[in-house]
Design a protein around this motif. Structure first.
Motif, PDB file in Angstrom:
ATOM      1  N   VAL A   1      -4.309   8.929   2.812  1.00  0.00           N
ATOM      2  CA  VAL A   1      -4.143   9.930   3.873  1.00  0.00           C
ATOM      3  C   VAL A   1      -4.353   9.314   5.251  1.00  0.00           C
ATOM      4  O   VAL A   1      -4.485  10.022   6.250  1.00  0.00           O
ATOM      5  CB  VAL A   1      -5.082  11.154   3.699  1.00  0.00           C
ATOM      6  N   GLY A   2      -4.402   7.964   5.287  1.00  0.00           N
ATOM      7  CA  GLY A   2      -4.436   7.292   6.575  1.00  0.00           C
ATOM      8  C   GLY A   2      -5.816   7.183   7.190  1.00  0.00           C
ATOM      9  O   GLY A   2      -5.942   7.219   8.406  1.00  0.00           O
ATOM     10  N   VAL A   3      -6.849   7.058   6.351  1.00  0.00           N
ATOM     11  CA  VAL A   3      -8.192   6.812   6.889  1.00  0.00           C
ATOM     12  C   VAL A   3      -8.426   5.308   6.887  1.00  0.00           C
ATOM     13  O   VAL A   3      -8.422   4.691   5.823  1.00  0.00           O
ATOM     14  CB  VAL A   3      -9.270   7.528   6.046  1.00  0.00           C
ATOM     15  N   PRO A   4      -8.596   4.702   8.046  1.00  0.00           N
ATOM     16  CA  PRO A   4      -8.841   3.255   8.068  1.00  0.00           C
ATOM     17  C   PRO A   4     -10.230   2.936   7.517  1.00  0.00           C
ATOM     18  O   PRO A   4     -11.136   3.770   7.598  1.00  0.00           O
ATOM     19  CB  PRO A   4      -8.736   2.884   9.546  1.00  0.00           C
ATOM     20  N   GLN A   5     -10.390   1.750   6.956  1.00  0.00           N
ATOM     21  CA  GLN A   5     -11.638   1.319   6.310  1.00  0.00           C
ATOM     22  C   GLN A   5     -12.174   2.374   5.349  1.00  0.00           C
ATOM     23  O   GLN A   5     -13.301   2.853   5.501  1.00  0.00           O
ATOM     24  CB  GLN A   5     -12.703   1.004   7.354  1.00  0.00           C
ATOM     25  N   PRO A   6     -11.378   2.745   4.357  1.00  0.00           N
ATOM     26  CA  PRO A   6     -11.747   3.869   3.494  1.00  0.00           C
ATOM     27  C   PRO A   6     -13.072   3.648   2.762  1.00  0.00           C
ATOM     28  O   PRO A   6     -13.807   4.608   2.524  1.00  0.00           O
ATOM     29  CB  PRO A   6     -10.579   3.968   2.511  1.00  0.00           C
ATOM     30  N   GLU A   7     -13.364   2.389   2.428  1.00  0.00           N
ATOM     31  CA  GLU A   7     -14.594   2.146   1.681  1.00  0.00           C
ATOM     32  C   GLU A   7     -15.820   2.560   2.484  1.00  0.00           C
ATOM     33  O   GLU A   7     -16.711   3.243   1.996  1.00  0.00           O
ATOM     34  CB  GLU A   7     -14.673   0.666   1.312  1.00  0.00           C
ATOM     35  N   MET A   8     -15.824   2.152   3.750  1.00  0.00           N
ATOM     36  CA  MET A   8     -16.966   2.502   4.597  1.00  0.00           C
ATOM     37  C   MET A   8     -16.963   3.996   4.910  1.00  0.00           C
ATOM     38  O   MET A   8     -17.999   4.653   4.847  1.00  0.00           O
ATOM     39  CB  MET A   8     -16.890   1.697   5.892  1.00  0.00           C
ATOM     40  N   ARG A   9     -15.777   4.525   5.211  1.00  0.00           N
ATOM     41  CA  ARG A   9     -15.690   5.954   5.563  1.00  0.00           C
ATOM     42  C   ARG A   9     -16.135   6.847   4.425  1.00  0.00           C
ATOM     43  O   ARG A   9     -16.685   7.922   4.650  1.00  0.00           O
ATOM     44  CB  ARG A   9     -14.255   6.314   5.971  1.00  0.00           C
ATOM     45  N   SER A  10     -15.891   6.419   3.190  1.00  0.00           N
ATOM     46  CA  SER A  10     -16.235   7.274   2.049  1.00  0.00           C
ATOM     47  C   SER A  10     -17.749   7.450   1.936  1.00  0.00           C
ATOM     48  O   SER A  10     -18.205   8.392   1.309  1.00  0.00           O
ATOM     49  CB  SER A  10     -15.688   6.674   0.755  1.00  0.00           C
ATOM     50  N   ARG A  11     -18.490   6.542   2.538  1.00  0.00           N
ATOM     51  CA  ARG A  11     -19.949   6.670   2.474  1.00  0.00           C
ATOM     52  C   ARG A  11     -20.521   7.449   3.656  1.00  0.00           C
ATOM     53  O   ARG A  11     -21.724   7.614   3.776  1.00  0.00           O
ATOM     54  CB  ARG A  11     -20.591   5.278   2.412  1.00  0.00           C
ATOM     55  N   GLN A  12     -19.633   7.897   4.555  1.00  0.00           N
ATOM     56  CA  GLN A  12     -20.129   8.620   5.731  1.00  0.00           C
ATOM     57  C   GLN A  12     -20.024  10.124   5.538  1.00  0.00           C
ATOM     58  O   GLN A  12     -19.186  10.613   4.781  1.00  0.00           O
ATOM     59  CB  GLN A  12     -19.325   8.184   6.959  1.00  0.00           C
TER      60      GLN A  12
ATOM     61  N   MET B   1       0.838  -1.206   0.000  1.00  0.00           N
ATOM     62  CA  MET B   1       0.000   0.000   0.000  1.00  0.00           C
ATOM     63  C   MET B   1       0.875   1.259   0.000  1.00  0.00           C
ATOM     64  O   MET B   1       1.887   1.297   0.686  1.00  0.00           O
ATOM     65  CB  MET B   1      -0.891  -0.004   1.238  1.00  0.00           C
ATOM     66  N   THR B   2       0.502   2.238  -0.752  1.00  0.00           N
ATOM     67  CA  THR B   2       1.340   3.437  -0.832  1.00  0.00           C
ATOM     68  C   THR B   2       1.059   4.351   0.343  1.00  0.00           C
ATOM     69  O   THR B   2      -0.032   4.364   0.898  1.00  0.00           O
ATOM     70  CB  THR B   2       1.039   4.214  -2.121  1.00  0.00           C
ATOM     71  N   VAL B   3       2.053   5.119   0.692  1.00  0.00           N
ATOM     72  CA  VAL B   3       1.872   6.082   1.767  1.00  0.00           C
ATOM     73  C   VAL B   3       1.070   7.266   1.271  1.00  0.00           C
ATOM     74  O   VAL B   3       0.195   7.773   1.935  1.00  0.00           O
ATOM     75  CB  VAL B   3       3.242   6.541   2.303  1.00  0.00           C
ATOM     76  N   LEU B   4       1.349   7.682   0.066  1.00  0.00           N
ATOM     77  CA  LEU B   4       0.593   8.791  -0.513  1.00  0.00           C
ATOM     78  C   LEU B   4       0.299   8.463  -1.969  1.00  0.00           C
ATOM     79  O   LEU B   4       0.756   7.451  -2.486  1.00  0.00           O
ATOM     80  CB  LEU B   4       1.405  10.085  -0.410  1.00  0.00           C
ATOM     81  N   VAL B   5      -0.476   9.333  -2.587  1.00  0.00           N
ATOM     82  CA  VAL B   5      -0.830   9.090  -3.985  1.00  0.00           C
ATOM     83  C   VAL B   5       0.448   9.019  -4.825  1.00  0.00           C
ATOM     84  O   VAL B   5       1.360   9.811  -4.629  1.00  0.00           O
ATOM     85  CB  VAL B   5      -1.677  10.258  -4.508  1.00  0.00           C
ATOM     86  N   GLU B   6       0.458   8.085  -5.769  1.00  0.00           N
ATOM     87  CA  GLU B   6       1.648   7.964  -6.594  1.00  0.00           C
ATOM     88  C   GLU B   6       1.787   9.154  -7.524  1.00  0.00           C
ATOM     89  O   GLU B   6       0.814   9.618  -8.108  1.00  0.00           O
ATOM     90  CB  GLU B   6       1.566   6.681  -7.419  1.00  0.00           C
ATOM     91  N   LYS B   7       2.988   9.624  -7.628  1.00  0.00           N
ATOM     92  CA  LYS B   7       3.271  10.759  -8.520  1.00  0.00           C
ATOM     93  C   LYS B   7       3.103  10.329  -9.966  1.00  0.00           C
ATOM     94  O   LYS B   7       3.498   9.227 -10.323  1.00  0.00           O
ATOM     95  CB  LYS B   7       4.728  11.195  -8.321  1.00  0.00           C
ATOM     96  N   PRO B   8       2.542  11.168 -10.813  1.00  0.00           N
ATOM     97  CA  PRO B   8       2.530  10.824 -12.229  1.00  0.00           C
ATOM     98  C   PRO B   8       3.964  10.802 -12.767  1.00  0.00           C
ATOM     99  O   PRO B   8       4.840  11.499 -12.263  1.00  0.00           O
ATOM    100  CB  PRO B   8       1.716  11.954 -12.864  1.00  0.00           C
TER     101      PRO B   8
ATOM    102  N   ALA C   1     -11.282   7.656  -5.123  1.00  0.00           N
ATOM    103  CA  ALA C   1     -11.612   8.341  -3.881  1.00  0.00           C
ATOM    104  C   ALA C   1     -11.254   7.462  -2.683  1.00  0.00           C
ATOM    105  O   ALA C   1     -10.701   7.934  -1.687  1.00  0.00           O
ATOM    106  CB  ALA C   1     -13.095   8.698  -3.856  1.00  0.00           C
ATOM    107  N   ILE C   2     -11.549   6.154  -2.809  1.00  0.00           N
ATOM    108  CA  ILE C   2     -11.240   5.230  -1.718  1.00  0.00           C
ATOM    109  C   ILE C   2      -9.726   5.107  -1.547  1.00  0.00           C
ATOM    110  O   ILE C   2      -9.200   5.129  -0.433  1.00  0.00           O
ATOM    111  CB  ILE C   2     -11.897   3.861  -1.983  1.00  0.00           C
ATOM    112  N   GLU C   3      -9.020   5.034  -2.695  1.00  0.00           N
ATOM    113  CA  GLU C   3      -7.560   4.997  -2.656  1.00  0.00           C
ATOM    114  C   GLU C   3      -6.993   6.224  -1.940  1.00  0.00           C
ATOM    115  O   GLU C   3      -6.081   6.126  -1.129  1.00  0.00           O
ATOM    116  CB  GLU C   3      -7.019   5.028  -4.088  1.00  0.00           C
ATOM    117  N   LEU C   4      -7.547   7.388  -2.281  1.00  0.00           N
ATOM    118  CA  LEU C   4      -7.064   8.633  -1.693  1.00  0.00           C
ATOM    119  C   LEU C   4      -7.281   8.654  -0.186  1.00  0.00           C
ATOM    120  O   LEU C   4      -6.399   9.042   0.580  1.00  0.00           O
ATOM    121  CB  LEU C   4      -7.785   9.841  -2.325  1.00  0.00           C
ATOM    122  N   LEU C   5      -8.463   8.220   0.255  1.00  0.00           N
ATOM    123  CA  LEU C   5      -8.739   8.180   1.691  1.00  0.00           C
ATOM    124  C   LEU C   5      -7.739   7.262   2.382  1.00  0.00           C
ATOM    125  O   LEU C   5      -7.233   7.558   3.455  1.00  0.00           O
ATOM    126  CB  LEU C   5     -10.168   7.706   1.944  1.00  0.00           C
ATOM    127  N   ASP C   6      -7.463   6.132   1.715  1.00  0.00           N
ATOM    128  CA  ASP C   6      -6.494   5.203   2.268  1.00  0.00           C
ATOM    129  C   ASP C   6      -5.120   5.872   2.377  1.00  0.00           C
ATOM    130  O   ASP C   6      -4.434   5.746   3.385  1.00  0.00           O
ATOM    131  CB  ASP C   6      -6.436   3.968   1.361  1.00  0.00           C
TER     132      ASP C   6
END
Lengths: 571, 340
Positions: free
Chosen positions: A159-170, A1-8, A152-157
């Motif tokens: 930035v260190g949001v656990p369970q990004p899939e569920m969190r994205s719906r909140q 898993m990446t720490v941050l979004v991959e650079k283009p 969006a889920i990848e991005l949440l992940d």
């Protein structure tokens, strides 16, 4: 898993030193009113800034210093009726002076990310956070609906949001302060902008969450993102920034590398700003120059209080309080909290939001009891308590909402007097003048309405009102938390002087560890409604015994002060 | 794995464990609040029914005499012998409490009594005429919402001149009396310009003018409350954040701010739906449109009490249904209300 979004791939590492921002002689003014009454307010004066990739530039200043307007001008949103002039204004390799609104919209979000404070209101409160991130992608034509959703889920992940899939719906209100601030950051960096502007990104956060968000911004910086950090908090700045620009009244008074500016400040204002920060170093000394001369002769009462040195003026035994939640479940928010407050002493109550410190200080528990001078207090009925009510008064964080907006300051103070003690208009107006003098309000301030007073003057008025019935105990509930650091310093000095002069006892509630350390004789640390540790201020801050206190102190960003720092007051 | 992730999980309760019992509790509280609402709805209708029953039975004048006179189109005193079969048929001589429970029992089975004048069950009298009134009411509400949203999204917080003109027009529209507006619309568009039929049928052509008559003042009312919310919404940080990610002004207005500003308008619509129903009486008589308005006017004039009472109960039902709809709309627009 990446720490941050991959650079283009298109952004080579070699571009680390490229300039992201070049501002020369920026002036921003606002036209107020129309026609003959039109006035021009100069809000930003002759500001020059520069930032290259992988660096962080902090703009420091108090409210009204023009730092936020400067930041918003950099994304072309300074506000209505703004007039912008500059000899050079280059943002993300574009000439911002000539950008049309249509072109600005391509730049915003794609080349520049903007993070505001408090994601509870900075993200749309009615929509799930995932939708907001998807919107940032959609506006710049990124992918299709399904790929945006995944991104969006990848991005949440990232930035260190656990369970990004569920969190994205909140929605933001369903997330904790730290998680929603991360979601806000994820929406700002969705397209991996080269420049990120963060306007007070941690101001609304608790200290442990603040530390996490600062770590996240530092990780972005390490990956080559340029960051502009707008803050009033010098300790946050010293932790993240490479360079700093100190603003006052719309102009930069001092600018340079963080270590030099904060370690060896040249300008008088920077020094005053540094001195005003309450911390361990400042304990027992005034924070402002005026603070020293403010100590008036100790009153008889104060001398009596000190001489008597009797038992505690306020005693809390096993306080507990429960509330019914919206789902009908009863929750205990304060568990078995006990403390003593001696005459002339300050007890600091510190804890993060939701720790139950304000509930404790209401002194109205369901279980346990509060004694005032050894007499029952919390167990009294309302009518029994009324004659003794004047002995404990309160000052809140936001005094504006505790004043009748149609009354002027004088009427607010007259209303707080006991009309049996001050039966004639003459005695009342004498007493009001005395109170105003004690808190440093001028005669002309008494004519004004709360809305016409500045934040510091309002808080002085609130203190004067609390003093009016000659109380023994004043509860200060985050009383300086909303103030700028230099105004906060003045109010803290005022409180210290009043205590020495009148022999008052303070129950001082704050989330700010520096303020607590500066003000308190003894400290009570609260977490989840429980008192986890209690002791003298030096014990708590120097030898914290409880792991939570240790964690709290570790996450506190400290102002890095090098050897050549001179504290102008002590010197 | 992010470096920060581990730290956050220690502060958060594990959502898998926490959310399941919470969801069950939500369903339970949801059902309970639905139950409370339905119960209070039944209470309102019961109160309206009791009120109309008392009016029917306590108004001065003998109901049997009234009934008999209407049957024959005469006004005269009746003898006891003449009245006896009527009293027998309708049970007017029974104790009040017996009549009351019979009335409630009939009501529960949908029997609102028989019209004195038309000799048809009230439910049939209303059923024949309700469709055009409902069409008119909902069209007016839609027109009102359409006008005020277009005007507000177009003008609020934009150009100082246009927004003050628009809010002035809203205040003016809110103050227009429907009977005056209706006549003006009729004279200008139907008589002078001849764009619409003077005697409205139930078609689209006959619907527009009466719907505008009711919709324009309502648009003014809605506009006033929505505009205030909209303007403060435009200043909210989330609107600024949306701009900061590259959204244009129209996008911010339509996708973010509008949703926040309609809530007070929704509340008002609950009231408006009921009030439009009564205002429909005016529009229907100005434009000679079929509908309940005409039925009500005739019934009141001829003291046809069962019909009057039937319409009163119907209006109560409409208010109750409208307010239930408002509650549903509220939680759809602002999902935070579901949990708090």
């Amino acid at each position: 898993m990446t720490v941050l979004v991959e650079k283009p791939v298109s952004a080579p590492a070699a571009s680390a030193n490229r300039t992201l921002l070049a501002v020369h002689a920026l002036n921003v003014s606002f036209a107020v009113g129309t026609g003959r009454h039109q006035k021009i307010n100069h809000v930003v004066k002759n500001v020059s800034l520069e930032l290259s990739a992988g660096r962080c530039l902090a703009i420091v200043g108090e409210s009204g210093s023009g730092k936020s307007v400067t930041a918003r001008t950099l994304v072309g949103l300074p506000g209505r009726n703004a007039i912008i002039e500059a000899t050079r204004l280059e943002v993300a390799n574009r000439n911002a002076l000539t950008l049309s609104e249509r072109l600005w919209r391509q730049v915003r979000g794609k080349d520049i990310g903007f993070i505001l404070q408090d994601a509870l209101v900075s993200l749309d409160p009615l929509r799930p956070v995932g939708k907001e991130i998807e919107e940032a992608l959609r506006l710049h034509g990124w992918g299709n609906a399904a790929s945006r959703r995944r991104k969006a889920i990848e991005l949440l992940d990232s930035v260190g949001v656990p369970q990004p899939e569920m969190r994205s719906r909140q929605r933001p209100d369903e997330l904790s302060g730290g998680l929603r601030q991360r979601a806000l950051i994820a929406s700002a960096i969705a397209l991996d902008p080269a420049l990120v502007i963060a306007d007070e990104p941690t101001t609304a956060l608790d200290v442990t969450v603040q530390a996490q968000v600062l770590d996240l911004l530092a990780a972005m910086k390490a990956r080559g993102t340029g960051i502009i950090l707008i803050s009033h908090d010098l300790s946050v700045v010293s932790r993240l920034a490479d360079d700093v620009a100190v603003m006052r009244g719309g102009a930069i008074v001092e600018q340079g590398p963080v270590r030099e500016v904060l370690g060896n400040p040249q300008h008088e204002y920077t020094r005053a700003l540094l001195d005003a920060v309450p911390s361990a170093h400042t304990k027992g000394t005034p924070l402002t120059k005026e603070g020293r001369s403010g100590i008036i002769a100790t009153s008889d009462r104060a001398r009596r209080v000190r001489a008597a040195n009797a038992g505690p003026v306020l005693e809390a035994r096993g306080l507990g309080k429960s509330y019914d939640g919206p789902d009908g479940v009863r929750r205990k928010v304060v568990h078995d909290v006990s403390f003593n407050l001696a005459a002339g002493e300050t007890l600091g109550i510190v804890g993060e939001s939701g720790s139950g410190k304000s509930t404790t200080a209401k002194l109205a528990p369901d279980t346990g009891e509060v004694l005032l001078d050894g007499q029952p207090w919390s167990s009294l009925s309302t009518s029994q308590r009324r004659p003794r009510r004047r002995r404990v008064t309160v000052v809140y964080q936001d005094p504006l909402s505790s004043f009748d907006p149609r009354w002027n300051a004088e009427r607010i103070l007259v209303d707080a007097l006991d009309h049996r003690d001050f039966s004639t208009a003459q005695t009342r107006s004498n007493r009001v003048a005395e109170l105003a003098g004690q808190v440093g309000l001028q005669v002309e301030h008494l004519e004004k309405h709360p809305l016409q007073l500045s934040g510091g003057q309002r808080q002085r008025l609130a203190i004067a009102r609390a003093l009016a019935p000659e109380p023994e105990v004043i509860v200060l509930d985050e009383a300086v938390s909303a103030l700028d650091v230099s105004v906060q310093a003045q109010v803290l000095d005022l409180l210290t002087n009043l205590q020495a002069q009148l022999g008052l006892s303070y129950l001082f509630i704050s989330h700010d560890l520096g303020v607590i350390h500066h003000m308190s004789d003894r400290v009570l640390v609260m977490k989840d409604g429980k008192a986890v540790e209690q002791g003298t201020a030096d014990q708590i801050f120097n030898e914290p015994a409880h792991p939570y206190t240790q964690e709290l102190l570790a996450s506190l960003p400290r102002l890095e002060i090098t050897e050549n720092t001179t504290r102008s007051i002590n010197a | 794995m992010s470096i920060l992730e581990t730290r956050e999980t220690t502060l958060e309760t594990d959502p898998d464990q926490a959310s399941r019992p919470r969801r069950d509790r939500h369903i339970f509280t949801g059902l309970r609040s639905l139950g409370t609402r339905l119960l209070s709805a039944v209470g309102v209708i019961w109160a309206a029914a009791t009120f109309t029953f008392l009016i029917q039975s306590l108004l001065p004048g003998d109901r049997a005499t009234l009934l008999l006179n209407q049957l024959n189109g005469q006004i005269q005193e009746r003898t006891a012998a003449e009245l006896a079969p009527i009293n027998e048929k309708y049970g007017f001589t029974d104790p009040l409490i017996v009549q009351y429970f019979r009335f409630l029992g009939d009501l529960a089975t949908g029997n609102l009594g028989t019209s004195y004048q038309l000799h048809k069950p009230v439910i049939e009298v209303i059923g024949d005429q309700i469709a055009p009134t409902i069409v008119l009411t909902f069209t007016s509400l839609l027109i009102a919402w359409a006008i005020c949203i277009v005007v507000i999204v177009g003008t609020a917080k934009r150009n100082r001149f246009f927004s003050s003109v628009a809010s002035g027009l809203e205040a003016l529209a809110a103050g227009l009396p429907q009977y005056w507006l209706g006549v003006i619309l009729l004279v200008v568009f139907a008589l002078n310009l001849g764009l619409f039929p003077v005697v409205g049928g139930t078609g689209i052509g006959g619907l527009l003018l009466p719907a505008l008559t009711l919709g324009i003042p309502l648009a003014g009312f809605l506009g006033q409350v929505i505009r205030t919310e909209f303007e403060s919404g435009m200043d909210q940080p989330f609107a600024l954040t949306a701009r900061m990610r590259g959204m244009g002004d129209t996008g911010v207005r339509l996708r973010h701010v509008l949703r926040h500003s309609v809530l007070p308008g929704i509340t008002l619509s609950g009231w408006a739906l009921g009030s439009l129903f009564s205002a429909a009486v005016i529009a229907e008589s100005i434009f000679t449109r079929p509908g309940l308005g005409k039925v009500l006017v005739t019934a009141v004039n001829s003291r046809d009490l069962p019909v009057v009472c039937g319409i009163v109960i119907l209006v109560a039902v409409i208010y109750v249904v409208a307010n239930l709809l408002v509650d549903v709309a509220y939680t759809l627009i602002d999902p935070r209300l579901k949990t708090s």
